[in-house]
Design an enzyme around this catalytic site. Sequence first.
Site, PDB file in Angstrom:
ATOM      1  N   SER A   1      -8.834   6.483   5.589  1.00 52.19           N
ATOM      2  CA  SER A   1      -8.080   5.280   5.258  1.00 52.19           C
ATOM      3  C   SER A   1      -7.048   5.617   4.196  1.00 52.19           C
ATOM      4  CB  SER A   1      -9.022   4.192   4.737  1.00 52.19           C
ATOM      5  OG  SER A   1      -8.310   3.008   4.446  1.00 52.19           O
TER       6      SER A   1
ATOM      7  N   HIS B   1       0.077   1.655   5.641  1.00 52.75           N
ATOM      8  CA  HIS B   1      -1.389   1.721   5.675  1.00 52.75           C
ATOM      9  C   HIS B   1      -1.822   2.273   7.022  1.00 52.75           C
ATOM     10  CE1 HIS B   1      -4.949  -0.359   7.489  1.00 52.75           C
ATOM     11  NE2 HIS B   1      -5.545   0.204   6.462  1.00 52.75           N
TER      12      HIS B   1
ATOM     13  N   TYR C   1      -8.503   5.063  10.601  1.00 52.24           N
ATOM     14  CA  TYR C   1      -9.137   5.384  11.888  1.00 52.24           C
ATOM     15  C   TYR C   1     -10.602   5.674  11.615  1.00 52.24           C
ATOM     16  CZ  TYR C   1      -4.527   5.180  13.778  1.00 52.24           C
ATOM     17  OH  TYR C   1      -3.292   4.700  14.152  1.00 52.24           O
ATOM     18  N   ARG C   2     -11.488   5.040  12.384  1.00 51.59           N
ATOM     19  CA  ARG C   2     -12.914   5.056  12.063  1.00 51.59           C
ATOM     20  C   ARG C   2     -13.782   5.111  13.317  1.00 51.59           C
ATOM     21  NH1 ARG C   2     -10.308   0.388  11.259  1.00 51.59           N
ATOM     22  NH2 ARG C   2     -11.002  -1.458  12.409  1.00 51.59           N
TER      23      ARG C   2
ATOM     24  N   ARG D   1     -18.751   2.945  -2.760  1.00 52.16           N
ATOM     25  CA  ARG D   1     -17.966   3.383  -3.926  1.00 52.16           C
ATOM     26  C   ARG D   1     -16.781   2.436  -4.104  1.00 52.16           C
ATOM     27  NH1 ARG D   1     -14.403   7.616  -5.872  1.00 52.16           N
ATOM     28  NH2 ARG D   1     -15.397   8.666  -7.648  1.00 52.16           N
TER      29      ARG D   1
END
Length: 401
Positions: free
Chosen positions: A191, A205, A208-209, A360
């Site tokens: 990201s 922005h 990719y996941r 986090r």
Amino acid sequence: MAAAARLFRGAAPPALACARALGSAPPGPPRRGARRAALAAAGALGGLGLALGLWRRQAALAAAREDEEEKELRQRFMAPPVSGLRELRRRRREVRSRMELLIMETQAEMCRALAALDPGASFSVDSWERKEGGGGISCVLQDGEVFEKAGVNVSVVSGLLSEEAARQMRSRGKSLKAKDGKLPFCAMGVSSVIHPKNPHVPTMHFNYRYFEIEEADGTIQWWFGGGTDLTPTYLNEEDAVHFHKTLKEACDKHDLKLYPKFKKWCDDYFYIKHRGERRGIGGIFFDDMDSPSKEEVFQFVKSCAKAVVPCYIPIVKKHCHDSFTPEEKLWQQLRRGRYVEFNLLYDRGTKFGLLTPGSRVESILMSLPLTARWEYMHNPPESSKEAEILEVLRNPKDWVH
């Protein structure tokens, strides 16, 4: 000497002589047969020694190759991968491992491209671990000459899905069957948010996941998501066309229907409801993509990730030295306020991250700019450049036809 030789020729092989002396071997065959047997044994031992030597050389060469590959991979990435290079190499045919390598490569490519444009600044590289499982690598550049804040993060996390995160996914139509209320998951992604100093350079922005969730019966649900979008302070139609055209070309390699579908999805997703406008001029966005096959979707995501640098970096190069006025800088700050509103109120990735135990927070909120501004009842003059971008944000355009 000759007598000694005759004496030796008449003796039994040492091993056989020892066996006879200990009474563990019957009288041997004729001496000539004993010599042949000894020679055969010696030959066998010699062959075994050669084979062992060859195996050792091959093992040493393989270890050297692995060390060289590991060195090469470390040079390619910003930091060692979360799962470890050896583990990724062991599972290199699995899409899960290939996706982790892809997000690592994408992070490094973008960081190096940005650093080349802002040589006076450098990325802070922060590797972190999550006690519940996994970790990540955060790369952040701040207060450069070109970029006020540029972050490119990788995360690879696993564990048990929180109830809030599961509820969020079920609201999108996911049928998640938990066992004793538990849903093991693995999620990974890259990201990035880039906030330039110059108001004529747009914010960009991309994300990719990949997700895997194990249901109660052992079934693995998987899907990919992601997208790339542009948020200019001022409209430059040439830049908008270049950005969208580059993304369209990446999509068209796989299916001509994907770009128009994901372009509309992007316009709809980045809608700030309480403002009645989009965050930017869009790009592509997709989620929950699990067909036609895992390999085909992975190849599509790979094409999109590889389009990130060429769709954005030429725009930065073109405008990073443009002159600007204090009034234009003020407008940039106001538009960044809208960016903050969307990310904190609507963005799925931000919500998922904040709802994940052990997440986090510093890396999740990396997307926020260093500076932003809110003014009471601010409205730009009609027919101004500021009003021009607002019109596009309220009524999205087709940039490639």
